[in-house]
Structure formats: structure tokens, C-alpha cells
Motif scaffolding. Sequence first.
Motif, PDB file in Angstrom:
ATOM      1  N   ALA A  13      -3.549   3.469   4.113  1.00 38.45           N
ATOM      2  CA  ALA A  13      -3.045   2.382   3.903  1.00 38.45           C
ATOM      3  C   ALA A  13      -2.905   1.363   5.097  1.00 38.45           C
ATOM      4  O   ALA A  13      -3.323   0.130   4.859  1.00 38.45           O
TER       5      ALA A  13
ATOM      6  N   ARG B 257       1.715   8.720  -2.812  1.00 36.89           N
ATOM      7  CA  ARG B 257       0.871   9.642  -3.460  1.00 36.89           C
ATOM      8  C   ARG B 257       0.228  10.839  -2.733  1.00 36.89           C
ATOM      9  O   ARG B 257       0.356  12.111  -3.126  1.00 36.89           O
ATOM     10  N   VAL B 258      -0.114  10.147  -1.707  1.00 38.11           N
ATOM     11  CA  VAL B 258      -0.933  11.296  -0.562  1.00 38.11           C
ATOM     12  C   VAL B 258       0.183  12.231  -0.024  1.00 38.11           C
ATOM     13  O   VAL B 258      -0.172  13.472   0.166  1.00 38.11           O
TER      14      VAL B 258
ATOM     15  N   PRO C 103       2.911   2.655  -2.282  1.00 38.87           N
ATOM     16  CA  PRO C 103       2.833   3.605  -3.309  1.00 38.87           C
ATOM     17  C   PRO C 103       1.557   4.812  -3.362  1.00 38.87           C
ATOM     18  O   PRO C 103       1.861   5.782  -3.512  1.00 38.87           O
ATOM     19  N   GLU C 104       0.507   4.178  -2.805  1.00 39.34           N
ATOM     20  CA  GLU C 104      -0.671   4.986  -2.478  1.00 39.34           C
ATOM     21  C   GLU C 104      -0.496   6.081  -1.413  1.00 39.34           C
ATOM     22  O   GLU C 104      -0.632   7.244  -1.423  1.00 39.34           O
TER      23      GLU C 104
ATOM     24  N   LYS D 234       0.698  -1.199   0.095  1.00 36.23           N
ATOM     25  CA  LYS D 234       0.016   0.123   0.093  1.00 36.23           C
ATOM     26  C   LYS D 234       0.763   1.192   0.100  1.00 36.23           C
ATOM     27  O   LYS D 234       0.415   2.382   0.055  1.00 36.23           O
TER      28      LYS D 234
END
Length: 573
Positions: A153, A52-53, A48-49, A46
Amino acid sequence: MLSSELSADPLGKVHRGLTLNGSAFGKHVLIRTFPDEVAEAGFSAKVPEAQRVAGLLAGTRGLGTGHHVEAGRAPHAVCDYIPGRSLAQVIRKTREEQIPLGVDHALSVIQGMAQALLALDAKGLHHGLLTPHSVWVSYEGATQIIDTPGAAALAAVLPKARQLEQTLSPYRLPGASPLHQDLYALGAVLFELLTLEAPPARDAAAAAISRATLKAAQEDGPIPGEIAGLLRRLLAETQGFSSLGEFNKELERVLYDGDHSPTTFNMAFYMHTLFREESEQDVQAIKADQAADFTPFLPSDASAHNVLVAPDGTSRAKFFIWGGVALALLFGVMGYNYLRSTRMNEDLQRQLAELQQKNAANDNRLQDLAKQEEAQKALQDQLAKKASEAKTAEERARAKKDLEEAKAKAEELNRQKEEALRKRQEIAKETTAIAQAAAPAAQPPQPAPVQAPAPAPKVEPAPAPVAQAPAAQDVVETAAQIVNRTVPAAPRINKSFLPTALREQEIRVQLKVMVDAGGRPARVVIVKGVDGPFGYNDAAQHAALNSTYSPATRNGKPTTGWLTLEYNFGRPR
């Protein structure tokens, strides 16, 4: 590199860490390391997400800065360093130390959290896993939600981390949308801040709110009605909020239309009172980090980057060193302090007892002078009246002479009073200095200091723990006293704006001041003030915080105590 552990909680640990510039110190950061249960639940997938955030949070206030999340065998999250402690630690230490956490302080924290969530909402994001472990309160009183990038995440893998899920359940609402999850968590945190109790289950929330008392403020009274209303809407689905904006608007109405005035300034005083020792230790460790030579900790490959994260974003987890040279230096300083404390001489305890006796005698002298001053004032009033009513020149001359003698006596009493006040301040300083030089007689033995692998900079030792006063059959206590009283500045306000009842009477503000063992004002509570946005309460509060005090004592040992002050602003002009 990991330097010092600041917090350990169900979500893992928060360390003060550092990056390197060659073999020298680069900058400090906060590092959240996650427990094995989180890594095994698939958190790395999780990341990579989460990254991004983190990129979307740049420039957003109240959510920390410089975020980065890394996967690997030791997943971790990094943000810029903020001196302070977690809200969970604030709650726990408030309960342990029994230092009152006022309603205004609780609302100050919630207001900071709400504003941060509102800024997050503006970016189309939500937190989703808000708990007191997520919130960092700086020593300057500011509230930051520091785990936002990885929160979603972490929430996604929570069903596979059953132990962690169970631990965090009081702050979560199963099946709720991310928005309502954040609102529910705000209510749970507010309930815990006010009551020092675990948040209630959803079906028991209404009853729990009705019977709850302000334990955090050490009061037996119920939660104020307007705040209880907020809690019901957050926790018990009583006309719940449809958006964070609606909640924030209602929170501001409670803050500014009610009797509460939360400020970062007041929260900073509370944090410095609650975490004084931790703050001093942090400063010492930071100085040690900044001066240390980290050559022995560099990887053998000199071309490798020596920071936590390489520019290309690849993990450098292998360069984590559990227990850096700064930690060794800190242990060395602590070991030195403990060694010094064991050599404490009984002469220090004798000096403390003598100072306590001197202080008691000086206080008695001050009380006697105060009575004489009051008597002299009454005598002057009588003589002034006698002079004005004298019928002959001889009577007027005699009354005038008596009045001048009374004024001279009053000036002499005032001089003696100032001398006694200076003596009290000197005694307080001597008492504090001696107490800080002493150490508890029953201090348990400590391990020897750890030798740093690199040349260590000279670090000044922290003040040793305060000595216990010598045993006595009776407990002798003295109250906290004001030494130099700051005169408040009366607010500039058009008299016609005041309520009719206030226009023709003297305006007084009565407050209580908590004075810590160092003689510093740690907390101010308005007992009887002026309702409304006229500034009298604030002026009195700032005057109290800017005044100087001598601490209360117990068997010659400085301790925390309260005293009451009253400011008279006179009649409005």
C-alpha cells in the motif's frame, strides 16, 4: 497508547505502545506511525488491502505477528512487541561506535530476511518496499520484517510522496516486478551491511562491488568472492535469480560450504553489545508500564473500549496519547540519574586511579609468576631425566628429592597465581562498580523530571554513565585478560572422516575475543581453525563465550579490548 519512541526514520516513527485492560496495562505492541506526506498521498484508501494482507500473514515466521493497519487522520500499523531495534539503527550505530560487524553477522541478517521473503512468496505475496527501516532485529539476534502488511500500500502511493520516494530510491529498482524488486533490495541491504556505504546505482553496481572493502568489519580487504558473486547477481543483472528459492539455495551454499557460520547466538551478543543502554532503558520503561495506573488517561465515556483497535475494526485514533505516563516515568528516572551524576565526588576518581595502579602491579606479579612457572617446568623435566639416567641409588635418591622440591615449588607458584587471578577479578569488579557509580564531570544540565499524573511505581535507577578517568600526562592501558577459562568439549567424530593431514597432529584453534567494558565476551572471531564441518571451531567458540574475563582498562576506566586465545584439542582418537 504510545509509550516510548524507539526509532525515527523517513517512513515515520516506531513506538513501543500499549493496550489497556480497564485502567491497567494490557500488553505491549510496536506501532508504526506514518508521516503527513504519506497520509496526504492517499494511504488510507489502500488500508483495506493492507488489512487483507495482515490476515494472510497469521502464523508466518519472520514477519512479525498480530498485525493490524488503521486509516484515519493518523494512519498507523500495529504488531506484537519485539524487544530490539531497526536494522537502519544497527547500521548507523555500528558506524558510530566502530564495533566491527562481521561478515557472519551481515549474512545472518540477510539469511533471516531471505527466509521471511520465501515464506511470503509461498503465500503468493511480495514485499515491494524493502529497506533497512523495514527490518527489526531483536536483542536475541532474530530478524523480522515488521512492515509487510502495509508495504505494498505504501509503495502504491509512493509516486505522490516524492520526498519519501527520493529517500528510498537506493533500495528500489524502477520498473522491476515485485519479485525482482525484493531481490534487488536484498542486494542493496547486504552491500550496505558489508561496507557501511549507501547502495550503488544500478549502472555503477559492478564497479562499486569490485572496489568495495569490508568497512563494517574494519577490514581493508575486498568482499569475499562468493559473496561478491551474490551481490553482482542481485544488483548488476549478472545472471540474476529467477526466484527467491533459487537465491536462498545459493545463499545457503555460500553459508555452509564457505568460511562463514552465521548464528542467531552470535548476533544476539552483538546486539546486546551495541544496544546495552537502550536495552536497559527498555526494561525499565516496560516495568513502569506494567505497574502504572492509567485511570487519568481513560476517555470520559467509561463504556468506550480502551484498546487501540475496537473489536469491530473501527478506528480509535482519538485515544492515542502522545507521551503516556510511562514516558513521564522514564524521564523521571533519567532526570534522577543525571541529578545524581552531577553530585559525583572526586573521591571516586581517586579510587579508580588507585585500583588501576593495583591492577598494573598485580599484572606484573602474574607475568613474573608465569616466568617462574616456565622455569620450574623446565627444571622438573631436567630432574626427571636426571633421575631416569642415574646410575647409583644415591644419585637417584638425590634427584628424586630435588624433583619433589621442584614440584612443591611449582604447586606454591600455582597457588600464588590463582590468588593473583582472584585479586584481578576483585579489582575488575571494584573498578566496574565504582565506574558505574560515577558520572562524567562535564555532563550538561538536563531538564527536571516530568511529574507523572498518576501514582508512580517505585523504579530502580539505571546505572549512571561511566566516569572519565582522572587526567594524566601519560595514557596507562592494560589488556583484557581471561579469568576462568572454560575447557572446550572435543567433538565426537570418527577419525577416518578427518583429512589425512589432521589425523596425526594436534588440532588447535586460535581465536580473538572482544571483551566489553563489563568483562563480557561480545564477539569471537576465528583466526586459525579447522576447515570443514568437524565442530572444532564451534567448540572453541562456545568455550570462549562461556569463559569469564576482566576488561581492558584505559587510565583506570574499563573499556573494550581484544585478546587472543588458543585451544588445543590434542590428537584425534
